[in-house]
Design an enzyme around this catalytic site. Sequence first.
Site, short mmCIF file in Angstrom:
data_model
loop_
_atom_site.label_atom_id
_atom_site.label_comp_id
_atom_site.label_asym_id
_atom_site.label_seq_id
_atom_site.Cartn_x
_atom_site.Cartn_y
_atom_site.Cartn_z
N SER A 159 11.80 7.10 -22.53
CA SER A 159 11.24 7.77 -23.71
C SER A 159 11.89 7.33 -25.01
CB SER A 159 11.36 9.28 -23.55
OG SER A 159 12.72 9.66 -23.44
N ASP A 160 13.02 6.61 -24.92
CA ASP A 160 13.68 6.10 -26.12
C ASP A 160 13.21 4.70 -26.52
OD1 ASP A 160 15.22 8.38 -26.58
OD2 ASP A 160 16.79 7.70 -25.21
N ALA A 178 -0.78 4.56 -20.52
CA ALA A 178 -0.90 4.68 -19.07
C ALA A 178 -0.33 6.00 -18.56
CB ALA A 178 -0.22 3.51 -18.39
N THR A 238 14.55 -1.69 -21.20
CA THR A 238 13.68 -0.54 -21.39
C THR A 238 14.50 0.75 -21.29
OG1 THR A 238 13.07 -0.51 -19.04
CG2 THR A 238 11.66 -1.76 -20.54
N GLY A 282 6.84 1.05 -16.09
CA GLY A 282 7.61 -0.17 -16.28
C GLY A 282 6.83 -1.42 -15.92
N ASP A 283 6.01 -1.33 -14.89
CA ASP A 283 5.18 -2.48 -14.50
C ASP A 283 4.08 -2.74 -15.52
OD1 ASP A 283 6.68 -2.81 -12.20
OD2 ASP A 283 5.37 -1.54 -11.00
N LEU A 332 1.83 -6.59 -7.70
CA LEU A 332 0.42 -6.21 -7.87
C LEU A 332 0.24 -5.41 -9.15
CD1 LEU A 332 -2.05 -4.94 -5.20
CD2 LEU A 332 -1.72 -3.62 -7.30
N ASN A 333 1.11 -4.44 -9.38
CA ASN A 333 0.98 -3.61 -10.59
C ASN A 333 1.07 -4.45 -11.86
OD1 ASN A 333 0.85 -1.30 -9.00
ND2 ASN A 333 3.01 -0.80 -9.26
N LEU A 370 0.87 -1.16 0.00
CA LEU A 370 0.00 0.00 0.00
C LEU A 370 0.91 1.23 0.00
CD1 LEU A 370 -2.94 0.91 0.02
CD2 LEU A 370 -2.77 1.14 2.50
#
EC number: 2.7.1.15
Length: 281
Positions: free
Chosen positions: A214-215, A273, A211, A242-243, A42-43, A12
């Site tokens: 922005s690239d 997202a 990852t 990222g998740d 969770l994400n 949380l």
Amino acid sequence: MNRVAVVGSANLDLVARTPRRPDPGETVLGTTYERHPGGKGLNQAAAAATVTATSFVGRRGSDEAGRVLEAELVRRGVDVSRFLPLEGASGHALITVTPDGENSIVVLPEANSLVRPRDVTDALDALAPQVVLTQQEIPLAATLATARWALTHGARLMLNASPSAPLPGDVLAAADPLVVNLTEAHFLTSADTPSDAAKVLSRQCVSVVITLGSDGSLVVENGRTTHLPAPRLTAVDTTGAGDMFAGVMAAHLALGTGLVEAARQATQAAAQAIQTPRSSR
């Protein structure tokens, strides 16, 4: 059928916005306060569930926070039959955010630190997923159990090596793909460029995705490197991007999509997202 099982953490998040970070010994008055269900596990489970049937494997406390975390997963359509309660506190993250967007985070693992290898293997035996996605916010022994279950049972292991921590060679060797950002890639390889890191990691893993914010991302599979650009847009809130990427990619892999195309779909989902504030997702 549970096509994807996410083995990981649930926290949380307690978020306070402040005009600046306090100096040692100083009290600063905050401007707003929010609570959000979070944690990488969770994400990622919530993201995967937007595409295909997904289960979450982890631990929560017997407190009100644990009930909030479970309710959020249910709301997102995630199977929580293996999100096991125990006496005590759920994981929390204490986050301060300043107007420049910088944040400071203290994570209290609590129930997440009690995920046991037996919890993992029992859950995966029951769920029999096609893709298993895990991270490093749970004990290393549980991550090892996840990887070894996938190897033994012919499931695809997707490993998001975050937060950075040393990993045994056999776990890296099972990753298909290993997903890391630039910081995590440098931690694992000491390489200074994404392409150099990709070369090193591709010799250790079945496949690799790095990852690049922005690239976009680099995808390495079967000796071939593909750069996937990210859409050009103005981000509103990059929290959890990222998740979202990892969860959506795992789901598309479970549906039989090739790695490059799965990463392309994940890039689009993450881009969508970050155009929405976290509280509105």
